[in-house]
Design a protein around this motif. Structure first.
Motif, PDB file in Angstrom:
ATOM      1  N   GLU A  78       0.840  -1.196   0.000  1.00  0.00           N
ATOM      2  CA  GLU A  78       0.000   0.000   0.000  1.00  0.00           C
ATOM      3  C   GLU A  78       0.877   1.250   0.000  1.00  0.00           C
ATOM      4  OE1 GLU A  78      -3.612   2.033   2.611  1.00  0.00           O
ATOM      5  OE2 GLU A  78      -2.885   0.029   3.126  1.00  0.00           O
ATOM      6  N   GLY A  79       0.495   2.219  -0.815  1.00  0.00           N
ATOM      7  CA  GLY A  79       1.189   3.497  -0.815  1.00  0.00           C
ATOM      8  C   GLY A  79       2.282   3.633  -1.855  1.00  0.00           C
ATOM      9  N   ILE A  80       2.464   2.608  -2.691  1.00  0.00           N
ATOM     10  CA  ILE A  80       3.505   2.704  -3.721  1.00  0.00           C
ATOM     11  C   ILE A  80       3.070   1.914  -4.954  1.00  0.00           C
ATOM     12  CG2 ILE A  80       4.870   0.700  -2.955  1.00  0.00           C
ATOM     13  CD1 ILE A  80       7.366   2.631  -3.430  1.00  0.00           C
ATOM     14  N   ALA A  81       3.505   2.363  -6.112  1.00  0.00           N
ATOM     15  CA  ALA A  81       3.164   1.711  -7.378  1.00  0.00           C
ATOM     16  C   ALA A  81       4.430   1.188  -8.037  1.00  0.00           C
ATOM     17  CB  ALA A  81       2.463   2.711  -8.299  1.00  0.00           C
ATOM     18  N   LEU A 103      11.015  -5.006  -1.929  1.00  0.00           N
ATOM     19  CA  LEU A 103      11.556  -3.736  -2.417  1.00  0.00           C
ATOM     20  C   LEU A 103      10.558  -2.603  -2.181  1.00  0.00           C
ATOM     21  CD1 LEU A 103      14.080  -2.629  -3.816  1.00  0.00           C
ATOM     22  CD2 LEU A 103      13.059  -3.266  -6.002  1.00  0.00           C
ATOM     23  N   GLY A 104       9.282  -2.867  -2.434  1.00  0.00           N
ATOM     24  CA  GLY A 104       8.253  -1.859  -2.195  1.00  0.00           C
ATOM     25  C   GLY A 104       8.153  -1.472  -0.728  1.00  0.00           C
ATOM     26  N   ARG A 105       8.201  -2.475   0.145  1.00  0.00           N
ATOM     27  CA  ARG A 105       8.109  -2.188   1.592  1.00  0.00           C
ATOM     28  C   ARG A 105       9.327  -1.393   2.066  1.00  0.00           C
ATOM     29  NH1 ARG A 105       3.735  -4.375   3.470  1.00  0.00           N
ATOM     30  NH2 ARG A 105       2.909  -6.303   2.577  1.00  0.00           N
ATOM     31  N   LEU A 106      10.501  -1.755   1.568  1.00  0.00           N
ATOM     32  CA  LEU A 106      11.704  -1.012   1.936  1.00  0.00           C
ATOM     33  C   LEU A 106      11.614   0.435   1.450  1.00  0.00           C
ATOM     34  CD1 LEU A 106      14.603  -3.533   1.206  1.00  0.00           C
ATOM     35  CD2 LEU A 106      14.079  -2.477   3.412  1.00  0.00           C
ATOM     36  N   ALA A 107      11.122   0.622   0.245  1.00  0.00           N
ATOM     37  CA  ALA A 107      11.019   1.977  -0.311  1.00  0.00           C
ATOM     38  C   ALA A 107      10.100   2.833   0.536  1.00  0.00           C
ATOM     39  CB  ALA A 107      10.500   1.897  -1.754  1.00  0.00           C
TER      40      ALA A 107
END
Length: 201
Positions: free
Chosen positions: A34-37, A192-196
């Motif tokens: 959630e919060g990133i594409a 990668l998304g969670r880290l970002a």
């Protein structure tokens, strides 16, 4: 709903479509966060001509990447088929043009990782992933791999490494990306998304 301003750039070069399929699977993993594409982009082949020989927009598949796509990303996954234990020339050509981003520290502190596809099972998957990480380190990025807590990493009989997702395409007819390889790609994209998201907080 993901913010348009926050995205993981999934940047790849693919000649036969296997690396492109991996990019799509990684994007699916990013979309779980959630919060990133995910933003999927490719790079054109390197031309031996002195003038451009390809159209500015590809006929199919992902659009070509711009330097702005890279500069504004929140995280980065780079993918390439192996070429003698290293990334293919088209992706390296694009990365070699990013000296101004390096000089300004534009990518510093952002998470990044690599993925690859090989013709032979022991055809340089791990060395390609490791050498692809070198420019990411020069840019000051935070490296992301695939931990062994991802079950598919211990069960795969084809591609998959802790250094990043990989695919064994075969040297004859191209083998499809396996279920285990898809799971590893998706887990990598999600991580990668969670880290970002965490690193921008």
């Amino acid at each position: 709903m993901a913010s348009d301003s926050l995205y993981v750039l999934v940047l790849y070069y693919s000649r036969t479509g296997q690396t492109a399929e991996m990019a799509n699977q990684i994007a699916r993993g990013v979309s779980r966060v959630e919060g990133i594409a995910a933003r999927i982009r490719t790079v054109p082949s390197v031309s031996p001509d002195t003038e451009a020989s390809l159209a500015a927009v590809p006929d199919d598949g992902a659009p070509y990447a711009s330097k702005e796509d890279l500069a504004n990303c929140t995280g980065l996954a780079i993918g390439s088929p192996t070429r003698f234990g290293n990334m293919a020339a088209p992706l390296k050509y694009f990365l070699d043009s990013t000296g101004d981003l390096w000089l300004n520290g534009t990518l510093s502190g952002k998470p990044a990782g690599a993925f690859t596809s090989t013709g032979s099972l022991h055809g340089g998957q791990e060395s390609t992933l490791l050498t692809m990480m070198v420019p990411l380190l020069h840019h000051g990025m935070v490296l992301c791999g695939v931990p062994y807590s991802e079950k598919a990493l211990s069960e795969t009989s084809s591609g998959g490494t802790p250094y990043g997702p990989s695919h064994w395409a075969g040297t004859g007819d191209q083998q499809a990306v396996t279920d285990h390889e898809k799971a590893i790609c998706q887990a990598f994209g999600e991580r990668l998304g969670r880290l970002a998201v965490k690193l921008i907080e």
